[in-house]
Design an enzyme around this catalytic site. Structure first.
Site, PDB file in Angstrom:
ATOM      1  N   HIS A  23       0.837  -1.210   0.000  1.00  0.00           N
ATOM      2  CA  HIS A  23       0.000   0.000   0.000  1.00  0.00           C
ATOM      3  C   HIS A  23       0.871   1.259   0.000  1.00  0.00           C
ATOM      4  O   HIS A  23       0.656   2.176  -0.807  1.00  0.00           O
ATOM      5  CB  HIS A  23      -0.927  -0.041   1.223  1.00  0.00           C
ATOM      6  CG  HIS A  23      -1.824   1.154   1.365  1.00  0.00           C
ATOM      7  ND1 HIS A  23      -3.195   1.082   1.270  1.00  0.00           N
ATOM      8  CD2 HIS A  23      -1.540   2.466   1.598  1.00  0.00           C
ATOM      9  CE1 HIS A  23      -3.711   2.295   1.418  1.00  0.00           C
ATOM     10  NE2 HIS A  23      -2.726   3.148   1.627  1.00  0.00           N
ATOM     11  N   GLU A  24       1.866   1.287   0.886  1.00  0.00           N
ATOM     12  CA  GLU A  24       2.720   2.485   0.985  1.00  0.00           C
ATOM     13  C   GLU A  24       3.646   2.596  -0.226  1.00  0.00           C
ATOM     14  O   GLU A  24       3.891   3.699  -0.730  1.00  0.00           O
ATOM     15  CB  GLU A  24       3.529   2.477   2.291  1.00  0.00           C
ATOM     16  CG  GLU A  24       2.715   2.341   3.571  1.00  0.00           C
ATOM     17  CD  GLU A  24       1.567   3.321   3.690  1.00  0.00           C
ATOM     18  OE1 GLU A  24       1.613   4.398   3.057  1.00  0.00           O
ATOM     19  OE2 GLU A  24       0.594   2.999   4.409  1.00  0.00           O
ATOM     20  N   HIS A  57       2.065   4.273  -3.002  1.00  0.00           N
ATOM     21  CA  HIS A  57       2.053   5.740  -2.900  1.00  0.00           C
ATOM     22  C   HIS A  57       3.309   6.347  -3.543  1.00  0.00           C
ATOM     23  O   HIS A  57       3.254   7.433  -4.114  1.00  0.00           O
ATOM     24  CB  HIS A  57       1.982   6.181  -1.436  1.00  0.00           C
ATOM     25  CG  HIS A  57       0.602   6.175  -0.856  1.00  0.00           C
ATOM     26  ND1 HIS A  57      -0.443   6.900  -1.389  1.00  0.00           N
ATOM     27  CD2 HIS A  57       0.095   5.542   0.239  1.00  0.00           C
ATOM     28  CE1 HIS A  57      -1.534   6.714  -0.654  1.00  0.00           C
ATOM     29  NE2 HIS A  57      -1.240   5.890   0.337  1.00  0.00           N
TER      30      HIS A  57
HETATM   31 ZN   LIG Z   1      -2.509   5.243   1.831  1.00  0.00          ZN
END
Ligand SMILES: [Zn+2]
Length: 181
Positions: free
Chosen positions: A148-149, A152
């Site tokens: 998830h990170e 980003h």
């Molecule tokens: Zn996030």
């Protein structure tokens, strides 16, 4: 630099639609005061908002810096406990073919949860704040946070990983459903 715990975080969260969440990040040269100060502020903000991870673009910095910090909380009651791990210039080296699905949320996408497939494990490399290179295998929920990170840092959010709009839900509806026995 240590920041005073009573000082409110000086960072603000970038929200969906802000360009910084879609921009590629810049690699950091370590050691770096910028990285050290920013990671300390990100950690405070993440903890204040009960997050289990945060990436620099989420606080308006296009830098290859992220923190993963799995722990049990209201959103993820079965999460394993780990000390927050600051990862600079991370790379995804390898990942499981097999994946699992779970609900994700994001500080930059308030009020929405999405059902997202993530690999069961990942092998990653990153630098710590002193510039030392590490290689680790992360599994399950921790692998999910990493992915998830790491997304980003590529200008992606979990919404880009939801393969069907029907797999989106209002946070409060999901929370209500999870409370039911
Ligand atoms: Zn996030």
């Amino acid at each position: 630099m240590m920041t005073d715990a009573t000082t409110p975080p000086s960072l603000s969260i970038a929200l969906l639609g802000e360009a910084v969440l879609r921009q590629p990040v810049r690699q950091l040269t370590l050691p770096s005061d910028e990285a050290r100060i920013l990671s300390e502020q990100m950690l405070q903000l993440m903890q204040a908002r009960s997050g289990v991870g945060i990436a620099a673009p989420q606080v308006h910095h296009s830098l290859a810096l992220m923190i993963i910090a799995s722990r049990p909380n209201a959103r993820y009651p079965h999460a394993p406990v780990m000390a927050p791990l600051v990862m600079v210039n991370p790379s995804l080296l390898n990942q499981a073919q097999a994946s699992n699905q779970d609900w994700e949320g994001c500080l930059s996408v308030p009020g929405i949860r999405g059902l997202v497939s993530r690999p069961e494990w990942v092998e990653v490399s990153y630098q710590d704040l002193d510039g030392r290179l590490h290689q680790r295998r992360l599994e399950g929920f921790v692998a999910r946070i990493f992915c998830h990170e790491y997304d980003h840092l590529q200008g992606l959010t979990f919404l880009d990983r939801v393969d069907n709009n029907r797999n989106l839900m209002a946070s409060e509806v999901l929370a209500r459903q999870m409370e039911q026995p």
